[in-house]
Design an enzyme around this catalytic site. Structure first.
Site, mmCIF file in Angstrom:
data_model
loop_
_atom_site.group_PDB
_atom_site.id
_atom_site.type_symbol
_atom_site.label_atom_id
_atom_site.label_comp_id
_atom_site.label_asym_id
_atom_site.label_seq_id
_atom_site.Cartn_x
_atom_site.Cartn_y
_atom_site.Cartn_z
ATOM 1 C CE LYS A 98 -2.933 2.731 2.879
ATOM 2 N NZ LYS A 98 -3.599 2.958 4.242
ATOM 3 N N GLY A 159 -8.229 9.230 9.676
ATOM 4 C CA GLY A 159 -8.335 9.489 10.900
ATOM 5 C C GLY A 159 -9.507 10.076 11.400
ATOM 6 N N GLY A 186 -11.012 7.950 6.440
ATOM 7 C CA GLY A 186 -12.104 8.926 6.820
ATOM 8 C C GLY A 186 -13.383 8.184 6.968
ATOM 9 C CG ASN A 207 -6.163 1.218 11.460
ATOM 10 O OD1 ASN A 207 -6.631 1.006 12.423
ATOM 11 N ND2 ASN A 207 -4.874 1.169 11.368
ATOM 12 C CB THR A 208 -8.982 5.593 12.959
ATOM 13 O OG1 THR A 208 -7.745 5.697 12.489
ATOM 14 C CG2 THR A 208 -9.188 6.104 14.248
#
Lengths: 257, 68
Positions: A98, A159, A186, A207-208
Site C-alpha cells: 500500500k 483518522g 475517513g 482502521n481507526t
C-alpha cells in the site's frame, strides 16, 4: 444470488473489507476485531526496530490468519517510500504494497506529484501497488494507467471519521476505473462503509473507526455487515430519486371511496 | 571499529558484516521478518554474513509493526 468474486491482481479475496492493525487498546482486541471483521487483507507499517529491545513479531500472530499488506505510511519522499516497499518485500516476502506518500503532516494528504512516479517505479520493480490517493478521477486514471493493481482514494482525512467528503467524486472514480477502487481513510461508522460500497467501491479499508470505537470488536462486526449490505445494495440497484411521494400501497379499493 | 549510522544514529561498533552487527546488538540474526538496507539498498538475508560494512555506511534495520 449469484456469486460475487473479488480479485486484486488476479488474487481472489474473501472479504471486501480490509482492516488496519494500529491503535487498538491491546493486541487481543485487535485479533478479536480481525476475527469479527472477516477481513483477509490486513495492513501493517514498516518501522526501524528498537535496537535495545527486539523481541518477536506481530507478524507471527497475524500471518497464519490473514494476508499482510505492508504500507509506506509516513514517507514523504519517493525515495524513502520505494526503499520502505523494498524492505517490506524482504521482511514479509510479499510484493504487495500500500503506497503512501504524504505531502502534508497536518492533513496527511497524498503528494500526487511524487506518488505517480513512485508507483510507476514500484510497478516496474514487480510490486503489486495499491496507492493511497486523492479522490480525483485524473490521478486515479494515471495510477491505473501505469499498472497499479487498485486505487485507494481517500473518503476524508486519515483518522478523521468524517465519512465520504465528496461522494460524487468517489462515484465518478468507481464508474471509470479499470482497476478495483478501495475507499481508504475517513470512515467513521458503518453507514460510511455501506455508502462507499453503494457508490460502487470494490472494497473499503478501515482502521481507526474500528480501533478507536468503544467496542472495537462489535464495530468490526458492524463494518463487515455494512460492507456486505452496501455491496448487495449496489448490485441490486437503488431506485431513482423522486421529488414527490409515490404511494407504495395500492390506490384502488380505498375504504370510503 | 566501524563507524556506522544505524537507524539514524551515529555509532562505532565492532562488526564488519550485517550478521555481526545484529549479533553485537543482541538481535538474533535468525529472527524472522527483519529486513536490512545499507546506503539505501536492501541486503538480502542470505547475504547478511557476507556483505561487508564500511565506515560511513548508513544502515536501516526494520520490521513490520501495527499500521493502517
Amino acid at each position: 444470488m449469484t456469486t460475487d468474486p473479488f480479485l486484486i491482481a488476479g488474487t481472489p479475496l474473501k472479504s471486501r473489507l480490509f482492516i488496519g492493525t494500529a491503535g487498538y487498546p491491546n493486541q487481543q482486541v485487535m485479533l478479536d476485531s480481525l476475527e469479527a471483521s472477516g477481513a483477509e487483507l490486513v495492513t501493517m507499517s514498516i518501522r526501524r526496530i528498537s535496537l535495545d529491545s527486539y523481541s518477536g513479531s506481530l507478524v507471527d500472530v497475524l500471518s497464519p490468519r490473514c494476508r499482510l499488506l505492508p504500507n509506506t505510511s509516513g514517507c514523504v519522499t519517493a525515495r524513502d517510500a520505494i526503499l520502505t516497499a523494498e524492505l517490506a518485500r524482504e521482511a514479509l516476502q510479499t510484493n504487495w504494497v500500500k503506497l503512501e506518500l504524504i505531502g502534508d503532516r497536518e492533513t496527511l494528504y497524498p503528494d500526487v506529484e511524487q506518488l505517480v512516479p513512485a508507483a510507476d517505479e514500484l510497478v516496474r520493480k514487480g510490486f503489486i501497488v495499491l496507492p493511497y490517493c486523492n479522490d480525483d478521477p485524473v490521478t486515479c486514471q494515471k495510477l491505473a494507467d501505469i499498472g497499479c493493481a487498485a486505487v485507494m482514494p481517500l473518503g476524508s482525512l486519515i483518522g478523521s471519521g468524517r465519512g465520504i467528503a465528496n461522494p460524487a467524486a468517489i462515484e465518478l472514480i468507481c464508474g471509470r476505473s479499470p482497476v478495483p477502487v478501495v475507499l481508504d481513510a475517513g470512515i467513521g461508522t458503518a453507514s460510511d462503509a455501506a455508502q462507499a460500497m453503494e457508490l460502487g467501491c470494490d472494497a473499503v479499508l478501515v482502521n481507526t473507526a474500528i480501533a478507536k470505537s468503544h467496542d472495537a470488536v462489535r464495530m468490526a462486526a458492524a463494518m463487515k455487515a455494512a460492507v456486505e449490505a452496501g455491496r448487495l445494495a449496489r448490485l441490486a440497484g437503488r431506485i431513482p430519486e423522486r421529488t414527490f411521494a409515490e404511494p407504495s400501497s395500492p390506490q384502488l379499493g380505498l375504504v370510503g371511496t | 571499529m566501524t563507524r556506522l549510522k544505524i537507524n539514524g544514529v551515529d555509532e562505532e561498533i565492532a562488526a564488519t558484516t550485517v550478521a555481526q552487527l545484529l549479533a553485537v546488538r543482541g538481535i538474533d540474526p535468525g529472527a524472522r521478518f527483519l529486513a536490512v538496507a545499507i546506503n539505501g539498498a536492501v541486503v538480502r538475508r542470505a547475504d547478511w554474513a557476507d556483505v561487508e560494512l564500511a565506515s560511513g555506511d548508513a544502515v536501516e534495520i526494520v520490521r513490520p509493526l501495527q499500521g493502517g
